[in-house]
Design an enzyme around this catalytic site. Structure first.
Site, PDB file in Angstrom:
ATOM      1  N   GLY A  24       0.821  -1.211   0.000  1.00 17.68           N
ATOM      2  CA  GLY A  24       0.000   0.000   0.000  1.00 17.68           C
ATOM      3  C   GLY A  24       0.848   1.251   0.000  1.00 17.68           C
ATOM      4  N   GLY A  26       1.172   5.163   1.716  1.00 15.22           N
ATOM      5  CA  GLY A  26       0.746   6.013   2.820  1.00 15.22           C
ATOM      6  C   GLY A  26       1.237   7.433   2.658  1.00 15.22           C
ATOM      7  N   GLY A  27       0.810   8.295   3.567  1.00 16.99           N
ATOM      8  CA  GLY A  27       1.213   9.687   3.499  1.00 16.99           C
ATOM      9  C   GLY A  27       2.680   9.897   3.815  1.00 16.99           C
ATOM     10  CG  MET A  28       4.256  10.331   7.022  1.00 12.52           C
ATOM     11  SD  MET A  28       4.553  10.361   8.793  1.00 12.52           S
ATOM     12  CE  MET A  28       3.664   8.908   9.303  1.00 12.52           C
ATOM     13  CG  ASP A 140      -5.730   8.687  10.789  1.00 11.61           C
ATOM     14  OD1 ASP A 140      -6.883   9.116  10.563  1.00 11.61           O
ATOM     15  OD2 ASP A 140      -4.891   8.461   9.892  1.00 11.61           O
TER      16      ASP A 140
END
Length: 346
Positions: A24, A26-28, A140
């Site tokens: 996947g 992710g934002g980071m 989150d």
């Protein structure tokens, strides 16, 4: 250097981990499936590329996640295996979960059973209870951050914006320098949306939305505009899930509604309280069948309240006529009778 066919990286391995697939984005950084040498153990490898390491905020958030999961050893939380840096790439090696995230499971399922929803909710509660007992707030909680293994065991992941004791990146500036709010709008608590100080109750609110989505297949507030969604999180109380699903135990309906209270004093104060109520739910109990209630949109509600305020605030003769019309009718009738009496008896 040959580019790895599985990644956007110019490497085939990081440290003792050989990348074998992509899990996947992710934002980071991205998450990859990798094999740990020489144990040949399969792990989930989150990688922060060199270009992101030049950004202090991303680097700190990456470290926050590593610190958070390093303190947590629980069957309902993804565990940390390793944290380090190799050839300019910072990485976190985590327990690999063979399955899917809860968001994908909800999308693939026609309708989740009540018993299944109660079981998943309890598992999430147990993981959060453990994290909270160690002073860690996830911030989150959403279906995409909840992994489901093939035995339907729940594992909470992605502690990238968690509140960790003595290392809270968001404590001073809840809106980051990149303009990213702390959380995902569809699952964000009212206090998060307002940038206020948060505690364990923010995870309780987010869990309430996850439960709502498991029951109805959609979170209560959706839209293309994050600011509009955040506004609804602060100002609009969602309709009870029983308005959208008939086979709802009354107790479960009450639990979700209480978890989603805007006023924190009316919301569950601890995960333990919520879990205790979940233990009391009878999955075979259902509310009486009824028609689905179509709730008015937030704009219509606001418009109607404005009209009501204008009527009540007119004052003077108009207000007196509106509120005291029965008295005026009685007085008119008496006056008419008196005049007729005078005319008939000069």
């Amino acid at each position: 250097m040959t580019k790895n066919k599985y990644t956007d990286l110019q490497i085939a391995s990081i440290g003792k981990y050989r990348i074998t697939g992509r899990l996947g984005k992710g934002g980071m950084g991205d998450i990859y499936k990798a094999e740990q040498s020489p144990l040949k153990r399969v792990v989930a490898l989150k990688v922060l590329p060199p270009q992101m390491q030049r950004d202090e905020e991303f680097e700190q958030r990456f470290e926050v996640e590593a610190r958070a999961i390093s303190q947590l050893e629980h069957q309902n939380i993804v565990s940390l295996i390793d944290y380090g840096e190799d050839d300019g790439y910072r990485y976190i090696a985590m327990q690999y979960i063979d399955g899917m995230d809860l968001g994908a499971y909800i999308a693939d399922s026609r309708t989740m059973t009540i018993a299944e929803i109660i079981d998943f909710s309890k598992q999430i509660c147990r993981g959060l209870r453990y994290a909270h007992s160690r002073g860690i707030i996830h911030r989150d909680i959403k279906p995409q951050n909840i992994l489901l293994d093939r035995g339907k065991g729940i594992h909470i992941t992605d502690f990238g914006i968690a509140k960790v004791p003595k290392f809270d990146l968001m404590r001073v500036n809840p809106i980051t320098q990149h303009g990213l709010t702390v959380g995902t709008p569809e699952y964000m608590s009212p206090e998060q949306a307002l940038g206020r100080r948060i505690d364990v109750q923010t995870d309780i609110y987010s869990l309430g939305i996850v439960m709502y989505e498991m029951l109805t297949r959609k979170p209560p507030f959706i839209g293309n505009n994050p600011m509009a969604i955040a506004h609804m999180q602060v100002n609009v109380q969602p309709s009870p899930p029983s308005h959208k699903r008939r086979d709802m135990p009354k107790m479960l309906d009450m639990i979700v509604t209480k978890a989603l209270k805007k006023d924190k004093s009316e919301r569950y104060s601890t995960i333990e309280e919520l879990l205790n109520d979940l233990d009391r739910v009878d999955p075979n109990e259902t509310v009486s069948p009824r028609k689905t209630v179509i709730m008015p949109t937030p704009k219509k509600i606001e418009d109607r309240r404005v009209v009501d305020r204008r009527v009540r605030g007119t004052g003077g003769f108009g207000e007196m006529l509106r509120t005291q019309w029965p008295s005026w009718i009685a007085i008119g009738a008496l006056a008419t009778a008196f005049i007729l009496h005078i005319l008939n008896h000069p």
